[in-house]
Scaffold this motif. Structure first.
Motif, short mmCIF file in Angstrom:
data_model
loop_
_atom_site.label_atom_id
_atom_site.label_comp_id
_atom_site.label_asym_id
_atom_site.label_seq_id
_atom_site.Cartn_x
_atom_site.Cartn_y
_atom_site.Cartn_z
N ALA A 1 -9.14 7.07 -1.66
CA ALA A 1 -8.84 8.14 -0.62
C ALA A 1 -8.06 7.56 0.58
O ALA A 1 -8.68 6.29 1.14
CB ALA A 1 -9.86 8.79 0.05
N ASP A 2 -7.33 8.00 1.26
CA ASP A 2 -6.23 7.17 2.19
C ASP A 2 -6.98 7.64 3.64
O ASP A 2 -6.06 7.74 4.52
CB ASP A 2 -4.80 7.81 1.95
CG ASP A 2 -3.95 6.99 2.93
OD1 ASP A 2 -4.36 5.81 3.20
OD2 ASP A 2 -3.01 7.21 3.18
N GLU B 1 -4.53 16.16 -1.50
CA GLU B 1 -5.50 14.91 -1.31
C GLU B 1 -4.50 13.81 -1.00
O GLU B 1 -3.86 13.12 -1.82
CB GLU B 1 -6.21 14.61 -2.50
CG GLU B 1 -7.46 15.77 -3.03
CD GLU B 1 -8.35 15.61 -1.93
OE1 GLU B 1 -8.86 14.67 -1.31
OE2 GLU B 1 -8.99 16.66 -2.01
N PRO B 2 -4.91 12.93 0.20
CA PRO B 2 -4.12 11.86 0.52
C PRO B 2 -4.65 10.48 -0.28
O PRO B 2 -5.78 10.36 -0.12
CB PRO B 2 -4.46 11.69 1.92
CG PRO B 2 -5.77 12.49 2.37
CD PRO B 2 -5.72 13.51 1.26
N LEU B 3 -3.75 9.88 -0.88
CA LEU B 3 -4.20 8.86 -1.74
C LEU B 3 -3.42 7.75 -1.24
O LEU B 3 -2.34 7.74 -0.67
CB LEU B 3 -3.84 9.02 -3.24
CG LEU B 3 -4.81 9.66 -4.22
CD1 LEU B 3 -5.15 10.90 -3.65
CD2 LEU B 3 -4.19 9.66 -5.57
N VAL B 4 -4.19 6.34 -1.28
CA VAL B 4 -3.41 5.18 -1.19
C VAL B 4 -3.47 4.40 -2.57
O VAL B 4 -4.57 4.40 -3.10
CB VAL B 4 -4.04 4.38 0.05
CG1 VAL B 4 -5.55 4.00 -0.24
CG2 VAL B 4 -3.14 2.80 0.09
N LEU B 5 -2.39 3.97 -3.01
CA LEU B 5 -2.37 3.29 -4.34
C LEU B 5 -1.79 1.72 -4.01
O LEU B 5 -0.91 1.50 -3.30
CB LEU B 5 -1.44 3.99 -5.17
CG LEU B 5 -1.52 5.30 -5.69
CD1 LEU B 5 -0.51 6.34 -5.75
CD2 LEU B 5 -2.34 5.27 -6.90
N TYR B 6 -2.51 0.92 -4.91
CA TYR B 6 -1.97 -0.35 -4.89
C TYR B 6 -2.38 -1.15 -6.11
O TYR B 6 -3.07 -0.63 -6.97
CB TYR B 6 -2.52 -1.06 -3.64
CG TYR B 6 -3.99 -1.68 -3.50
CD1 TYR B 6 -4.87 -0.33 -3.15
CD2 TYR B 6 -4.43 -2.74 -3.76
CE1 TYR B 6 -6.21 -0.73 -2.95
CE2 TYR B 6 -5.85 -3.13 -3.81
CZ TYR B 6 -6.60 -1.96 -3.42
OH TYR B 6 -8.01 -2.11 -3.01
N ARG B 7 -1.96 -2.48 -6.56
CA ARG B 7 -2.45 -3.06 -7.69
C ARG B 7 -3.31 -4.21 -7.11
O ARG B 7 -2.77 -5.06 -6.64
CB ARG B 7 -1.09 -3.56 -8.47
CG ARG B 7 -1.25 -3.84 -9.76
CD ARG B 7 -0.05 -4.13 -10.35
NE ARG B 7 0.72 -2.90 -10.77
CZ ARG B 7 0.65 -2.02 -11.75
NH1 ARG B 7 -0.43 -2.04 -12.65
NH2 ARG B 7 1.43 -0.85 -11.66
N THR B 8 -4.19 -4.35 -8.01
CA THR B 8 -5.16 -5.75 -7.73
C THR B 8 -4.51 -6.94 -8.09
O THR B 8 -3.43 -6.90 -8.96
CB THR B 8 -6.41 -5.85 -8.36
OG1 THR B 8 -6.25 -5.96 -9.63
CG2 THR B 8 -7.21 -4.63 -7.99
N LEU C 1 0.78 -1.14 0.15
CA LEU C 1 0.19 -0.01 -0.06
C LEU C 1 1.10 1.22 0.03
O LEU C 1 1.96 1.21 0.89
CB LEU C 1 -0.94 0.04 1.24
CG LEU C 1 -1.94 -1.12 1.20
CD1 LEU C 1 -2.60 -1.32 2.56
CD2 LEU C 1 -2.96 -1.00 0.24
N LEU C 2 0.80 2.17 -1.00
CA LEU C 2 1.52 3.13 -1.31
C LEU C 2 0.84 4.41 -1.06
O LEU C 2 -0.20 4.86 -1.67
CB LEU C 2 2.12 3.39 -2.69
CG LEU C 2 2.95 4.58 -3.21
CD1 LEU C 2 4.29 4.59 -2.39
CD2 LEU C 2 3.19 4.53 -4.76
N LEU D 1 -5.54 4.36 5.33
CA LEU D 1 -5.43 3.04 4.82
C LEU D 1 -4.10 2.41 4.41
O LEU D 1 -3.83 1.45 4.32
CB LEU D 1 -6.45 3.16 3.58
CG LEU D 1 -8.17 3.33 4.11
CD1 LEU D 1 -8.83 3.09 2.86
CD2 LEU D 1 -8.52 2.57 5.15
N SER D 2 -3.37 3.49 4.12
CA SER D 2 -2.02 3.08 3.66
C SER D 2 -1.25 2.61 4.64
O SER D 2 -0.18 2.00 4.62
CB SER D 2 -1.23 4.41 3.10
OG SER D 2 -1.27 5.31 4.10
#
Lengths: 340, 340, 340
Positions: free
Chosen positions: C45-46, C29-36, C21-22, C55-56
């Motif tokens: 949104a993080d 805007e805080p984001l959390v990124l990941y790959r399914t 989780l990145l 969530l990150s």
């Protein structure tokens, strides 16, 4: 707070200003200082007119400064003489050049309106005299300059904050005499101690072993220059009627109190003596001891600045007799700071 | 935010207050704490009336404090009894002395208006009882105290934040029962788990190996005292009809939640047990484990404080059943904080 | 400042988005990124809807994220699918899921109103092409993104800030040509240098030893994508009439300029080349050299951000011909940032 801008301030010691570009902020104004090949001290605004890059992080090309970002080039009078990519230099391209007076080993700068009167700069000839030997230093203070003024105008704190160095019980016990020259704007505070203990600061440097008479004569020229004429003599030794006082030891302590920002200060300190002129051990001892004392003040004042930052508005102090000098100084500073 | 000032707060553990001058800020008020030679705990405002120097950075002279800057001297009732350079002490020279009650090993302080009622202080007798052994600590929290209240009132977070220590899946799965005594201002949250896994925190300390019944009975006395009555017993073991429950293990967990500033908190924690009273290994294990759990909370809440600092005004949370205790606590805190 | 929110921004390189989780903040805007597990890049949104925990800092359960505080569980579309202590999930429990387009090795994200048009994302095919070899990196910049835009649009700074790397005297001396496609919102700045010194950046990587012709063709797509088409060839070597230019060396430099907060920026940089494709030494040299150059910019821009923070309101810059590209960029950015 508004700074007392129309005043002379010590920006540096003469020895600090040389080939290197020296950044120093005074009353919120960022300056770059350097010395031309002819030996003149120069003070320019430390911001390139183009994209505000600090000239102090740039390079010299002879007496000029070449901006480290895009190469805008400035002469010592602040005029921009070259820009990249075109031969025409815009007429408005110049940075402020501040008036500089080098005197008594101090570099005084005028950042105020119009031209400053060099005759208004208070003298401190000991610090550049062959009859005295001077040690000096500068400590960054994370506190507003007013706290340093308070500190220096009331030396009763020596007993508590500097015990074992320059403080003895008699300093706090002995009442002071305060005089104010309202017209010249000078505060005098004197304390004459008779037959008292000699603190290590003076016994080690002068060699005096027994009880002493100790005079502390403060002369504060707001906002920047603080002088403490300190006289140490074996108890009972007085100046002769013709004024000769060569049996006593004289130490001229100076502070240049230069605001950096609203809550930080350049704390320049100097200690000149008229004895043991060539004694390197005495010089090293006084430099080390005075630096220790200054750092004790710095630590206490940094604490006070944090206290002020966390306290509610309108906090009330309580003042007593020892504060007459400090309160007089505040009145003069308030006058100097007021909009004209 | 306004603090709930007219409330009792834990300023320190009794064991923290001794010969040394202890600085502690409570609801934004800086205090200095120490113990007189007669054994009384004293709490004074931590600011000299003269130039606001912290008394906690000063020195004791018997039961008095001598300011480290200019020597103003204070008796335990806050009255200034000596100043430098003059024999007359101004009549107004005194610092606030705060009402102190030492009870259940805790030093409670009243910083509010008038006099506090000691009978209003909630009891926690386990922490100073021979029938219990207590381990304790205090962690500085860089988050507002409300986040710690939220955290402690909703123990479903044990499953996620404290997995492997005190958290098992059943904590989050088991519904809670919430009751509020509006008149007394106490929030009760209880969760009764039957035939569940025993987390290492309890299996290691009690020696119970199999499945357990686990009760969590929270009793929160806003703003400061949080109590968790924790009961562990082998599955099926119930208190006898006459109330005897000696076949179960009881752990009394306490937190004193004392705001330091608007965004920092003193997180006092205590763990008392009625078993293995003299077993130093159990004490060390519980102290170490509970400190780890507290630091997991501290880390999470410090993150939340930063999140709050960076988010836009008016951010909306979403609450569900597990939050009934926390929401009730917020209502009582809002009432306590409201201007009277 | 208001961000240009209705624009596409690069949130990450494709290679950065994987199982972990990145956390990445874009325009505040805080984001959390990941790959399914199916390979889709996801941006949520993080902030957990319950108590705003990031969530990150949580855990994945397959393609879902389980909040690390109380276990609220989110699907890749942002919908909350499980909460603790109850089976019913509130209908409003969901976090924003941001539109993602992965293209040219970049992960573009739309945080604006409604749905973004993927066709509006500028292309940069070199960075994901078998005919080029690319090195890349990302440096955190403690300065507002506008300072990086200024920096990159005016390459005359290479002469001063990057001397010895990519700067030579001729860059600052050579006038530029600026064109603006107002409709498409693209700024073009080109500088064609003939018979000039070859900086080490290019001589070491291409092997060209003598004088060169050097073209710098900038193409800036505000707000995020900056491209520099750099052509190096031995002096006199021109593209053939049929357009073939295989005797020259082409380096495609890219920057993705993504605001993090009002005063910090993600500084993504890429360097693609059409020569020495499999030469690991050239790759290592270009990666190391370009990172050094980027860090020289970062250091200078971090200084400028501090200068801005300390300067009075309404400070005036002075602009000259080299600034035409930067000023055009500012105009387009102002338009993009203006409320609609």
């Amino acid at each position: 707070m508004v700074f007392a801008r129309n005043q002379w301030y010590v920006a540096a010691y003469g020895g600090e200003v040389g080939d290197e570009l020296l950044a120093r902020t005074i009353c919120g104004e960022p300056l770059v200082l350097y010395r031309t090949t002819a030996g003149e001290a120069v003070a320019l605004a430390d911001r390139c007119v183009h994209r505000r890059f600090p000239l102090s992080e740039s390079n010299r090309d002879g007496d000029r400064i070449v901006c480290g970002y895009h190469g805008f080039t400035y002469a010592p009078d602040g005029v921009c003489v070259a820009v990249p990519g075109q031969s025409r230099v815009p007429r408005t391209a110049r940075v402020p050049a501040y008036q500089v007076v080098e005197q008594d080993s101090l570099v005084w700068v005028w950042i105020g309106d119009g031209e400053g009167d060099p005759a208004a700069i208070p003298r401190a000839a000991w610090f550049d005299s062959a009859e005295y030997t001077t040690v000096r230093g500068m400590e960054p203070l994370a506190a507003r300059y007013e706290l340093l003024v308070d500190n220096l105008l009331d030396l009763s704190h020596e007993t508590y904050l500097h015990a074992g160095y320059i403080g003895t019980p008699e300093v706090a016990q002995t009442p002071i005499n305060t005089e104010v020259d309202e017209e010249a704007g000078i505060v005098y505070v004197s304390r004459r101690m008779k037959d008292v203990e000699c603190p290590s600061f003076y016994s080690e440097s002068t060699g005096v072993k027994g009880r002493i008479d100790r005079w502390q004569d403060i002369e504060y020229h707001p906002p920047c220059l603080y002088l403490l004429h300190s006289r140490i003599a074996p108890t009972g030794v007085e100046p002769s009627p013709d004024g000769d006082d060569s049996s006593a030891f004289h130490v001229e302590v100076g502070y240049a109190i230069t605001p950096e920002t609203e809550t930080t200060t350049h704390d320049f300190w100097l200690v000149a003596r008229d004895f043991a002129l060539d004694d390197a051990k005495v010089s090293a001892f006084l430099a080390e001891s005075n630096r220790t004392v200054v750092l004790q003040d710095v630590e206490a004042l940094n604490v006070l600045e944090k206290v002020i930052a966390s306290e509610p508005e309108g906090y009330q102090e309580l003042s007593i007799n020892i504060d007459t000098g400090g309160l007089a100084a505040r009145r003069i500073l308030a006058r100097q700071t007021a909009p004209r």
